[in-house]
Scaffold this motif. Structure first.
Motif, PDB file in Angstrom:
ATOM      1  N   ARG A   9       0.581  -1.199   0.284  1.00 11.74           N
ATOM      2  CA  ARG A   9       0.145  -0.005   0.179  1.00 11.74           C
ATOM      3  C   ARG A   9       0.982   1.311  -0.490  1.00 11.74           C
ATOM      4  O   ARG A   9       1.889   1.316   0.608  1.00 11.74           O
ATOM      5  N   HIS A  10       0.685   2.154  -0.821  1.00 20.03           N
ATOM      6  CA  HIS A  10       1.158   3.411  -0.828  1.00 20.03           C
ATOM      7  C   HIS A  10       1.561   4.231   0.611  1.00 20.03           C
ATOM      8  O   HIS A  10       0.879   4.114   1.721  1.00 20.03           O
ATOM      9  N   ASN A  16      -4.075  11.197   4.455  1.00 19.38           N
ATOM     10  CA  ASN A  16      -4.167  10.135   5.033  1.00 19.38           C
ATOM     11  C   ASN A  16      -4.084  11.499   6.423  1.00 19.38           C
ATOM     12  O   ASN A  16      -4.939  11.236   7.573  1.00 19.38           O
ATOM     13  N   LEU A  20      -8.793  12.700   5.418  1.00 15.63           N
ATOM     14  CA  LEU A  20     -10.028  12.900   4.448  1.00 15.63           C
ATOM     15  C   LEU A  20     -10.358  11.599   3.342  1.00 15.63           C
ATOM     16  O   LEU A  20      -9.061  10.348   3.039  1.00 15.63           O
ATOM     17  N   PHE A  21     -11.240  11.617   2.932  1.00 16.27           N
ATOM     18  CA  PHE A  21     -11.712  10.498   2.015  1.00 16.27           C
ATOM     19  C   PHE A  21     -11.069  10.466   0.989  1.00 16.27           C
ATOM     20  O   PHE A  21     -10.814  11.815   0.365  1.00 16.27           O
ATOM     21  N   THR A  22     -10.253   9.656   0.312  1.00 18.39           N
ATOM     22  CA  THR A  22      -9.746   9.550  -0.744  1.00 18.39           C
ATOM     23  C   THR A  22     -10.025   9.391  -2.110  1.00 18.39           C
ATOM     24  O   THR A  22     -10.384   9.871  -3.127  1.00 18.39           O
ATOM     25  N   GLY A  23     -10.421   7.946  -2.074  1.00 18.44           N
ATOM     26  CA  GLY A  23     -10.300   7.916  -3.308  1.00 18.44           C
ATOM     27  C   GLY A  23      -9.825   7.227  -4.432  1.00 18.44           C
ATOM     28  O   GLY A  23      -8.503   7.410  -4.213  1.00 18.44           O
ATOM     29  N   ARG A  61      -0.121   8.473  -5.657  1.00 18.66           N
ATOM     30  CA  ARG A  61       0.437   7.874  -4.698  1.00 18.66           C
ATOM     31  C   ARG A  61       0.956   6.488  -4.388  1.00 18.66           C
ATOM     32  O   ARG A  61       1.913   6.035  -3.568  1.00 18.66           O
ATOM     33  N   GLU A  88      -7.390   3.092  -5.667  1.00 25.56           N
ATOM     34  CA  GLU A  88      -8.327   2.689  -5.214  1.00 25.56           C
ATOM     35  C   GLU A  88      -9.600   2.325  -5.563  1.00 25.56           C
ATOM     36  O   GLU A  88     -10.073   3.004  -6.046  1.00 25.56           O
ATOM     37  N   TYR A  91     -14.506   6.810  -4.003  1.00 29.63           N
ATOM     38  CA  TYR A  91     -15.103   7.095  -2.718  1.00 29.63           C
ATOM     39  C   TYR A  91     -16.868   7.154  -2.916  1.00 29.63           C
ATOM     40  O   TYR A  91     -17.216   8.288  -1.844  1.00 29.63           O
ATOM     41  N   ARG A 115     -17.344   2.435   4.724  1.00 27.30           N
ATOM     42  CA  ARG A 115     -15.815   2.275   4.571  1.00 27.30           C
ATOM     43  C   ARG A 115     -15.761   0.649   4.831  1.00 27.30           C
ATOM     44  O   ARG A 115     -14.619   0.408   3.871  1.00 27.30           O
ATOM     45  N   ARG A 116     -16.000  -0.312   5.968  1.00 26.90           N
ATOM     46  CA  ARG A 116     -15.646  -1.180   5.191  1.00 26.90           C
ATOM     47  C   ARG A 116     -16.665  -2.495   5.228  1.00 26.90           C
ATOM     48  O   ARG A 116     -16.643  -3.919   5.309  1.00 26.90           O
ATOM     49  N   HIS A 182      -3.793  -0.168  -3.045  1.00 23.34           N
ATOM     50  CA  HIS A 182      -3.827   0.962  -2.405  1.00 23.34           C
ATOM     51  C   HIS A 182      -5.064   0.092  -0.921  1.00 23.34           C
ATOM     52  O   HIS A 182      -5.279  -1.398  -1.425  1.00 23.34           O
ATOM     53  N   GLY A 183      -5.233   0.902  -0.229  1.00 30.22           N
ATOM     54  CA  GLY A 183      -6.374   0.302   0.983  1.00 30.22           C
ATOM     55  C   GLY A 183      -7.085  -0.709   0.331  1.00 30.22           C
ATOM     56  O   GLY A 183      -7.330  -1.747   1.293  1.00 30.22           O
ATOM     57  N   VAL A 242      -5.283   2.244  10.961  1.00 28.80           N
ATOM     58  CA  VAL A 242      -6.096   2.630  10.074  1.00 28.80           C
ATOM     59  C   VAL A 242      -7.401   2.274  10.727  1.00 28.80           C
ATOM     60  O   VAL A 242      -8.619   2.884  10.319  1.00 28.80           O
ATOM     61  N   GLN A 245      -9.270   4.733  12.390  1.00 30.25           N
ATOM     62  CA  GLN A 245      -9.651   6.705  11.574  1.00 30.25           C
ATOM     63  C   GLN A 245     -11.041   6.769  11.619  1.00 30.25           C
ATOM     64  O   GLN A 245     -11.318   6.335  11.433  1.00 30.25           O
TER      65      GLN A 245
HETATM   66  C1  DG2 Z   1      -7.857   5.391   1.235  1.00 26.83           C
HETATM   67  C2  DG2 Z   1      -8.962   4.585   2.827  1.00 26.83           C
HETATM   68  O1  DG2 Z   1      -7.336   4.680   0.510  1.00 26.83           O
HETATM   69  O2  DG2 Z   1      -9.149   4.411   3.202  1.00 26.83           O
HETATM   70  O3  DG2 Z   1      -9.489   6.400   0.075  1.00 26.83           O
HETATM   71  O4  DG2 Z   1      -8.997   7.026   1.883  1.00 26.83           O
HETATM   72  O5  DG2 Z   1      -5.044   3.586   0.698  1.00 26.83           O
HETATM   73  O6  DG2 Z   1      -5.639   5.152  -0.727  1.00 26.83           O
HETATM   74  O7  DG2 Z   1      -4.681   6.361   1.735  1.00 26.83           O
HETATM   75  P1  DG2 Z   1      -5.510   5.214  -0.405  1.00 26.83           P
HETATM   76  C3  DG2 Z   1      -9.114   6.892   1.218  1.00 26.83           C
HETATM   77  P2  DG2 Z   1     -10.007   3.549   3.985  1.00 26.83           P
HETATM   78  O8  DG2 Z   1     -11.204   3.155   4.046  1.00 26.83           O
HETATM   79  O9  DG2 Z   1      -9.191   3.158   5.269  1.00 26.83           O
HETATM   80  O10 DG2 Z   1     -11.004   4.757   5.186  1.00 26.83           O
END
Ligand code: DG2
Length: 248
Positions: A9-10, A16, A20-23, A61, A88, A91, A115-116, A182-183, A242, A245
């Motif tokens: 994972r980057h 991060n 903030l939610f990134t997607g 990233r 990713e 989101y 999120r999950r 990515h995560g 993580v 978060q």
């Molecule tokens: C994170 C994961 O993705 O967030 O999009 O916010 O790996 O690209 O930093 P990444 C994001 P969570 O699903 O853990 O909230």
């Protein structure tokens, strides 16, 4: 004979760090992330795991994490394949939103569902949002396939064909494959590799910047379920961060 797959994972990104939610928003690594990426490369060298081919998402990233890690391992010259299928999870309307504020506004159940959960996507992102990718040239070929939101199941559906057609083929050819992603795109891949149930995948979190190595047998089953983190202590601590978060 086993196949060698390294997942990374980057490193920590600017968003991060801001929680903030990134997607699909294309934010860069911060200083911590660049350090994690360099340490990731050192771990590859220390464990004599030198990749023959790199797979990355189209997001900087992941691309920059790979570049920094491979430079440390003196492997900047290996072939690279980049594909949106490793991006990713999109989101949706949460992109750009603060995780702690979202948790406070919608409550823990809804927050964790978005999120999950395996199959509940967040609300879709409007094409006129500043965080939309609808007009991003790198996705011009996707047409109607361009996501406006995704759940983990959607990620698996777009990722698996690529795993089968490309990544597995390089593994079969005996190459050590590094995937920087990515995560959530890595959670989807790990779910597939380890055969994790739709419910159990909710509690699996992947830390930034620590290589996770899978030895796969001839049927592509992990020799050790869950793989091996090259720095298990750092991974355990980062996994917890993580998971928590958004929470105070
Ligand atoms: C994170 C994961 O993705 O967030 O999009 O916010 O790996 O690209 O930093 P990444 C994001 P969570 O699903 O853990 O909230």
């Amino acid at each position: 004979m086993t196949y060698k797959l390294i997942l990374l994972r980057h490193g920590h990104s600017e968003w991060n760090a801001k929680n903030l939610f990134t997607g699909w928003v294309d934010v860069d690594l911060n200083d911590q992330g660049r350090e994690e990426a360099a340490r990731g490369g050192e771990l590859l060298v220390e464990n004599n795991l030198l990749p023959d081919v790199l797979y990355t998402s189209l997001l900087k990233r992941a691309i920059n994490t790979a570049n920094i890690s491979l430079d440390k391992a003196d492997r900047g010259w290996i072939p690279v394949k980049r594909d949106w299928r490793l991006n990713e999870r999109h989101y949706g309307a949460l992109q750009g939103k603060d995780k702690a504020q979202t948790l406070a506004e919608y409550g823990e159940e809804q927050f964790m569902e978005w999120r999950r959960s395996y199959d509940t996507p967040p609300p879709p992102l409007s094409d006129d949002s500043e965080f939309s990718q609808a007009h991003d040239p790198r996705y011009a070929d996707l047409g109607d396939a361009l996501p406006r939101t995704e759940c983990l199941k959607d990620v698996l559906v777009r990722l698996l064909p690529y795993w089968e057609s490309d990544i597995k083929e390089d593994l079969k050819a005996g190459k050590t494959v590094l995937v920087t992603a990515h995560g959530n795109s890595l959670r989807a891949l790990v779910k597939h590799l380890d055969g994790i149930s739709d419910d159990a995948i909710a509690s699996l979190n992947i830390p930034t910047g620590i290589p996770l190595v899978y030895d796969l047998d001839e049927d592509f089953q992990p020799v050790k379920p869950g793989g091996t983190y090259l720095d298990p202590d750092a991974a355990a601590e980062a996994i917890l961060a993580v998971a928590n978060q958004g929470k105070k």
